[in-house]
Design an enzyme around this catalytic site. Sequence first.
Site, short mmCIF file in Angstrom:
data_model
loop_
_atom_site.label_atom_id
_atom_site.label_comp_id
_atom_site.label_asym_id
_atom_site.label_seq_id
_atom_site.Cartn_x
_atom_site.Cartn_y
_atom_site.Cartn_z
N THR A 161 0.83 -1.21 0.00
CA THR A 161 0.00 0.00 0.00
C THR A 161 0.86 1.26 0.00
O THR A 161 0.38 2.32 -0.37
CB THR A 161 -0.90 0.06 1.25
OG1 THR A 161 -0.09 -0.22 2.40
CG2 THR A 161 -2.03 -0.96 1.19
N SER A 175 32.50 -5.28 5.20
CA SER A 175 31.33 -5.89 5.83
C SER A 175 31.77 -7.06 6.69
O SER A 175 32.38 -8.01 6.20
CB SER A 175 30.36 -6.40 4.75
OG SER A 175 29.50 -7.36 5.31
N ASP A 186 9.90 1.11 4.69
CA ASP A 186 11.04 0.48 5.37
C ASP A 186 11.98 1.53 5.94
O ASP A 186 12.43 1.45 7.09
CB ASP A 186 11.81 -0.42 4.40
CG ASP A 186 10.92 -1.44 3.73
OD1 ASP A 186 9.75 -1.58 4.15
OD2 ASP A 186 11.38 -2.10 2.78
N SER A 189 18.23 -4.29 3.95
CA SER A 189 18.89 -3.29 3.10
C SER A 189 18.55 -1.87 3.56
O SER A 189 19.43 -1.01 3.61
CB SER A 189 18.56 -3.49 1.62
OG SER A 189 17.18 -3.47 1.41
N GLU A 200 17.83 3.50 -2.96
CA GLU A 200 17.32 2.16 -3.29
C GLU A 200 16.76 2.15 -4.73
O GLU A 200 17.01 1.22 -5.48
CB GLU A 200 16.24 1.78 -2.28
CG GLU A 200 15.70 0.40 -2.44
CD GLU A 200 16.27 -0.62 -1.46
OE1 GLU A 200 16.89 -0.22 -0.46
OE2 GLU A 200 16.10 -1.82 -1.70
C1 GLA Z 1 9.00 -3.97 0.43
C2 GLA Z 1 9.17 -2.50 0.03
C3 GLA Z 1 8.20 -1.61 0.81
C4 GLA Z 1 6.77 -2.12 0.71
C5 GLA Z 1 6.71 -3.62 1.01
C6 GLA Z 1 5.34 -4.18 0.80
O1 GLA Z 1 9.37 -4.15 1.76
O2 GLA Z 1 10.49 -2.10 0.28
O3 GLA Z 1 8.30 -0.28 0.36
O4 GLA Z 1 6.22 -1.83 -0.53
O5 GLA Z 1 7.64 -4.35 0.24
O6 GLA Z 1 4.45 -3.62 1.68
#
Ligand code: GLA
Length: 403
Positions: A39, A71, A188, A144, A176
Site C-alpha cells: 500500500t 562488511s 522500510d 537493506s 534504493e
Molecule cells: C517492500 C518494500 C516496501 C513495501 C513492502 C510491501 O518491503 O520495500 O516499500 O512496498 O515491500 O508492503
Amino acid sequence: MAPAGSLARCVDAFNRAMGPHPTHAARAPGRVNLIGDHTDYTGGLVLPMAIDRDCFAVGRASASGLVRVCSADVNQTAQWDAAEDPVAARDRLRAGKQKWATYVLGVLAIDRARFGGAAEELASRGLDIAIASDVPMGSGLSSSASLEMSVLTLVLSMAGAHARPLDKALACQEAEHTFAGVPCGIMDMLTSAAGVRGHALLIDCMSNQVLPAPLPPVERARVVVINSNAGHELSGGEYARRRAGCERAAMLLGIASLRQAQEDPVGQRRLPDELRPLVRHVVSENHRVVSAFDALQRGRESFLQLERFGRLMSESHDSLRDDYKVSCPELDTLVELLGAIPGVLGARMTGGGFGGSVVALAAPEAMERIAAEVPGRYRDIHGRACSILTPLATDGAGSVTLV
Ligand code: GLA
C-alpha cells in the site's frame, strides 16, 4: 536492544581491515510490518514497527581519496575512488559480486547530492567504513533499508549535519530506487528512521505523517516473526510489475493514486480483469490498517480488541495471497500452522512477499507450542528450517557512542 556483540564485531572488522580506530558509530533497526502491505507506493497506510535488530556502521574520515567499506557479515572489503562516477562504480561492484557495497555507494552518492556541504566534503576526501548487521538478510525485515539508514546516519554525524527522519528516509529510498533498482515505497526507511520504542507506527504514505500507537505489554500479547528462509528478491520484477499495475489502474480510474480509490464495483468494472484484484487488495488493506490502528489503541484495555487485530492480520494475508498474489507456499504453510495453535490471534506474510517472513500476534500461552510445533512441521512439508524471532519495538536510527 541488539546484542552488544554486533557493535564490537563491527569495530573489530574495521580495525582489521582499515587499522585502528573508527571515530564515529551509528545504528539503524530493521522493521516488521504488522499490517498494510503493498500500500505504501500508492500513497496508502501501513502499520510497521522498528525491531530490536540493528545494522551498525562505524567510520573514520581519511584523506586517501578512496571510499573503503568492509562488511563483517560477508567478510569482504570493497572500495572506489571518491571522484569516480557512482553509476560506473555501481556496475563494477555488481560485476564483482559485491552488491552489498552498492547500498553504501548509493547512500553516499545521494547524501552528497541531497545534503551537500560537509557531507560532500567528507565523501570527496575519503572515508573508511565498516558495517555489521543483526537483521537477517533476505528475510523481509528490511536488512537493506537498515544498512542504508545506518550508513547515512553515520556520515551525517561525521559531517556534523542534522536531518529529519523523513529526509533521511527519502534519501535512502532514492538510493534504493537509483542504485539497487527496487521501486520501493517509503515504509522500510521511514520505520528505520522514525521507530518509537514500544510502539507500532501508523504511516500515511501520502503525507508521510507518522503516528505512534502503543503495542500491548508482552504479558498480554507478543509479536512473533518466523523467517521462512525461502527466496526473496524484490528486484526480481514481480514487485515492479505490481506497482506498475496499480499505477495503470489509477490512471484508468482517473485518480492520482489508488489511495483515492473507493470500494466502488461500478467504477472498477471499467478496469481490465487482471487489475481489479490489485485494486481490491489496496482498497481493503487501507481499511484494515485503519481498523487495526483503532484496535491497537484500544487493545491496552481490552483483549477482544487484540483478537480483532489478529483477525485483520489474517484477512490481510488472504488478500495478499488471493488478490495481490505475492505470497508463496512456504509463507502460506507458516500462516496455516500458526493459525492452528490456540492463542495465536492472527498471522500474515509481511513485507514484499515471495518468501521472507510471516508475522503473528500471539498470547503468551501460545509461545511454547509455536516453538515446539512449527519448525518441525514446516521442515516436514518444505524440507527446510525456519527461524523464530520475538522482536520488541525499538527506537529509530541514531548515533552510538564508541567507548
Ligand atoms: C517492500 C518494500 C516496501 C513495501 C513492502 C510491501 O518491503 O520495500 O516499500 O512496498 O515491500 O508492503
